[in-house]
Design a protein around this motif. Sequence first.
Motif, PDB file in Angstrom:
ATOM      1  N   ARG A   1      -6.315  55.555   9.545  1.00 40.29           N
ATOM      2  CA  ARG A   1      -6.242  53.830   9.752  1.00 40.29           C
ATOM      3  C   ARG A   1      -6.950  53.499  11.708  1.00 40.29           C
ATOM      4  NH1 ARG A   1      -0.883  54.767  10.486  1.00 40.29           N
ATOM      5  NH2 ARG A   1       0.156  54.636   8.280  1.00 40.29           N
ATOM      6  N   ARG A   2      -7.143  54.712  12.468  1.00 42.15           N
ATOM      7  CA  ARG A   2      -7.653  53.716  13.643  1.00 42.15           C
ATOM      8  C   ARG A   2      -9.255  53.948  13.660  1.00 42.15           C
ATOM      9  NH1 ARG A   2      -4.356  57.707  18.566  1.00 42.15           N
ATOM     10  NH2 ARG A   2      -2.472  55.822  18.711  1.00 42.15           N
ATOM     11  N   ILE A   3      -9.557  55.244  12.798  1.00 45.02           N
ATOM     12  CA  ILE A   3     -11.541  55.459  12.437  1.00 45.02           C
ATOM     13  C   ILE A   3     -11.584  54.401  11.772  1.00 45.02           C
ATOM     14  CG2 ILE A   3     -12.348  57.346  11.026  1.00 45.02           C
ATOM     15  CD1 ILE A   3     -10.743  59.352  11.994  1.00 45.02           C
ATOM     16  N   LEU A   4     -10.843  53.406  10.927  1.00 46.99           N
ATOM     17  CA  LEU A   4     -11.092  52.703   9.424  1.00 46.99           C
ATOM     18  C   LEU A   4     -11.294  51.747  10.621  1.00 46.99           C
ATOM     19  CD1 LEU A   4      -9.559  53.394   6.219  1.00 46.99           C
ATOM     20  CD2 LEU A   4     -11.817  53.898   6.938  1.00 46.99           C
ATOM     21  N   GLN A   5     -10.344  51.274  11.459  1.00 43.33           N
ATOM     22  CA  GLN A   5     -10.368  50.323  12.238  1.00 43.33           C
ATOM     23  C   GLN A   5     -11.432  50.117  13.310  1.00 43.33           C
ATOM     24  OE1 GLN A   5      -7.170  50.335  14.009  1.00 43.33           O
ATOM     25  NE2 GLN A   5      -6.096  49.673  13.272  1.00 43.33           N
ATOM     26  N   ALA A   6     -11.966  51.414  14.146  1.00 45.34           N
ATOM     27  CA  ALA A   6     -13.473  51.752  15.127  1.00 45.34           C
ATOM     28  C   ALA A   6     -14.486  51.223  13.281  1.00 45.34           C
ATOM     29  CB  ALA A   6     -12.940  52.873  15.074  1.00 45.34           C
ATOM     30  N   ILE A   7     -14.309  51.596  13.257  1.00 46.08           N
ATOM     31  CA  ILE A   7     -15.959  51.767  11.766  1.00 46.08           C
ATOM     32  C   ILE A   7     -15.937  50.132  11.489  1.00 46.08           C
ATOM     33  CG2 ILE A   7     -16.785  51.719   9.446  1.00 46.08           C
ATOM     34  CD1 ILE A   7     -15.633  55.254   9.407  1.00 46.08           C
ATOM     35  N   ARG A   8     -15.199  49.636  11.742  1.00 52.75           N
ATOM     36  CA  ARG A   8     -14.811  47.891  10.991  1.00 52.75           C
ATOM     37  C   ARG A   8     -15.802  47.078  12.193  1.00 52.75           C
ATOM     38  NH1 ARG A   8      -9.485  47.442   9.955  1.00 52.75           N
ATOM     39  NH2 ARG A   8      -9.435  48.711   8.472  1.00 52.75           N
ATOM     40  N   GLN A   9     -15.791  47.436  13.433  1.00 49.19           N
ATOM     41  CA  GLN A   9     -16.509  47.346  14.150  1.00 49.19           C
ATOM     42  C   GLN A   9     -18.045  47.162  14.157  1.00 49.19           C
ATOM     43  OE1 GLN A   9     -13.936  48.502  18.086  1.00 49.19           O
ATOM     44  NE2 GLN A   9     -12.728  47.286  17.350  1.00 49.19           N
ATOM     45  N   VAL A  10     -18.514  47.864  13.756  1.00 49.77           N
ATOM     46  CA  VAL A  10     -20.056  48.522  13.267  1.00 49.77           C
ATOM     47  C   VAL A  10     -20.937  47.836  13.191  1.00 49.77           C
ATOM     48  CG1 VAL A  10     -22.062  50.299  13.184  1.00 49.77           C
ATOM     49  CG2 VAL A  10     -19.135  51.164  13.072  1.00 49.77           C
ATOM     50  N   PRO A  11     -21.725  46.866  14.117  1.00 53.34           N
ATOM     51  CA  PRO A  11     -22.258  45.656  13.835  1.00 53.34           C
ATOM     52  C   PRO A  11     -23.399  46.058  12.355  1.00 53.34           C
ATOM     53  CG  PRO A  11     -23.212  46.756  15.312  1.00 53.34           C
ATOM     54  CD  PRO A  11     -22.211  47.567  15.122  1.00 53.34           C
ATOM     55  N   ASN A  12     -23.921  46.882  11.882  1.00 52.40           N
ATOM     56  CA  ASN A  12     -24.906  47.446  10.648  1.00 52.40           C
ATOM     57  C   ASN A  12     -24.195  47.153   9.591  1.00 52.40           C
ATOM     58  OD1 ASN A  12     -26.503  48.524   9.430  1.00 52.40           O
ATOM     59  ND2 ASN A  12     -27.851  48.177  11.500  1.00 52.40           N
TER      60      ASN A  12
ATOM     61  N   ASP B   1     -17.106  56.279   4.168  1.00 55.16           N
ATOM     62  CA  ASP B   1     -18.165  56.701   2.903  1.00 55.16           C
ATOM     63  C   ASP B   1     -17.817  58.094   4.024  1.00 55.16           C
ATOM     64  OD1 ASP B   1     -18.332  55.086   1.964  1.00 55.16           O
ATOM     65  OD2 ASP B   1     -20.560  55.689   1.001  1.00 55.16           O
ATOM     66  N   TRP B   2     -18.612  59.024   5.421  1.00 53.38           N
ATOM     67  CA  TRP B   2     -18.064  60.041   5.778  1.00 53.38           C
ATOM     68  C   TRP B   2     -16.759  60.473   5.939  1.00 53.38           C
ATOM     69  CZ3 TRP B   2     -15.814  60.148  10.672  1.00 53.38           C
ATOM     70  CH2 TRP B   2     -16.226  62.000  10.939  1.00 53.38           C
ATOM     71  N   ALA B   3     -16.143  59.515   6.921  1.00 47.76           N
ATOM     72  CA  ALA B   3     -14.596  59.277   6.556  1.00 47.76           C
ATOM     73  C   ALA B   3     -13.590  59.933   5.764  1.00 47.76           C
ATOM     74  CB  ALA B   3     -14.165  57.960   7.504  1.00 47.76           C
ATOM     75  N   ARG B   4     -13.973  58.918   4.778  1.00 48.04           N
ATOM     76  CA  ARG B   4     -13.612  58.930   3.068  1.00 48.04           C
ATOM     77  C   ARG B   4     -13.432  60.578   3.362  1.00 48.04           C
ATOM     78  NH1 ARG B   4     -14.817  54.461   0.457  1.00 48.04           N
ATOM     79  NH2 ARG B   4     -12.942  53.457   0.510  1.00 48.04           N
ATOM     80  N   GLU B   5     -14.512  60.853   2.419  1.00 45.92           N
ATOM     81  CA  GLU B   5     -15.167  62.327   2.289  1.00 45.92           C
ATOM     82  C   GLU B   5     -14.273  63.470   3.121  1.00 45.92           C
ATOM     83  OE1 GLU B   5     -16.127  62.959  -0.363  1.00 45.92           O
ATOM     84  OE2 GLU B   5     -16.039  61.002  -1.481  1.00 45.92           O
ATOM     85  N   GLU B   6     -14.547  63.351   4.518  1.00 43.60           N
ATOM     86  CA  GLU B   6     -13.966  64.355   5.201  1.00 43.60           C
ATOM     87  C   GLU B   6     -12.096  64.301   4.716  1.00 43.60           C
ATOM     88  OE1 GLU B   6     -15.597  66.973   8.192  1.00 43.60           O
ATOM     89  OE2 GLU B   6     -16.476  66.048   6.333  1.00 43.60           O
ATOM     90  N   PHE B   7     -11.565  63.727   5.112  1.00 45.95           N
ATOM     91  CA  PHE B   7      -9.812  63.288   4.871  1.00 45.95           C
ATOM     92  C   PHE B   7     -10.186  63.359   3.085  1.00 45.95           C
ATOM     93  CE2 PHE B   7     -10.102  61.198   8.691  1.00 45.95           C
ATOM     94  CZ  PHE B   7      -8.966  61.279   9.564  1.00 45.95           C
ATOM     95  N   LYS B   8     -10.607  63.560   1.956  1.00 47.52           N
ATOM     96  CA  LYS B   8     -10.502  63.930   1.056  1.00 47.52           C
ATOM     97  C   LYS B   8     -10.484  65.773   0.831  1.00 47.52           C
ATOM     98  CE  LYS B   8     -11.743  60.525  -2.254  1.00 47.52           C
ATOM     99  NZ  LYS B   8     -12.523  60.121  -2.480  1.00 47.52           N
ATOM    100  N   ARG B   9     -11.794  66.162   1.582  1.00 48.73           N
ATOM    101  CA  ARG B   9     -11.695  67.373   1.534  1.00 48.73           C
ATOM    102  C   ARG B   9     -11.343  68.111   2.815  1.00 48.73           C
ATOM    103  NH1 ARG B   9     -14.695  70.705   5.479  1.00 48.73           N
ATOM    104  NH2 ARG B   9     -15.305  68.985   6.905  1.00 48.73           N
ATOM    105  N   ASN B  10     -10.160  67.343   3.281  1.00 44.84           N
ATOM    106  CA  ASN B  10      -9.276  68.614   4.238  1.00 44.84           C
ATOM    107  C   ASN B  10      -7.991  68.180   3.715  1.00 44.84           C
ATOM    108  OD1 ASN B  10     -10.395  70.056   6.542  1.00 44.84           O
ATOM    109  ND2 ASN B  10     -11.469  67.607   6.508  1.00 44.84           N
ATOM    110  N   LYS B  11      -7.435  66.759   2.707  1.00 47.94           N
ATOM    111  CA  LYS B  11      -6.389  66.997   1.968  1.00 47.94           C
ATOM    112  C   LYS B  11      -5.563  68.325   1.557  1.00 47.94           C
ATOM    113  CE  LYS B  11      -4.136  64.917  -1.933  1.00 47.94           C
ATOM    114  NZ  LYS B  11      -4.672  63.853  -2.894  1.00 47.94           N
TER     115      LYS B  11
END
Length: 77
Positions: free
Chosen positions: A27-38, A47-57
């Motif tokens: 959740r913290r990672i997704l909140q930080a990503i929401r603040q990225v302007p581009n 996508d990177w965060a989602r894949e990393e968490f899936k890979r380590n699930k």
Amino acid sequence: MAASRLPPATLTLKQFIRRQQVLLLYRRILQAIRQVPNDSDRKYLKDWAREEFKRNKSATEEVRTKSWLRPRLKRKT
């Protein structure tokens, strides 16, 4: 000794707490990503965060999970 009434897939307390920590980190990672302007950078990071968490699930090694979580949970935004 009586058999346990819990289903075999029930998490132990340690596993439950670790799962909550991982979800909090996600959740913290997704909140930080929401603040990225581009937009394209934001999509790439999400996508990177989602894949990393899936890979380590399926990571069940307590030491590996702890070492992966420790530096990330200490950094509060």
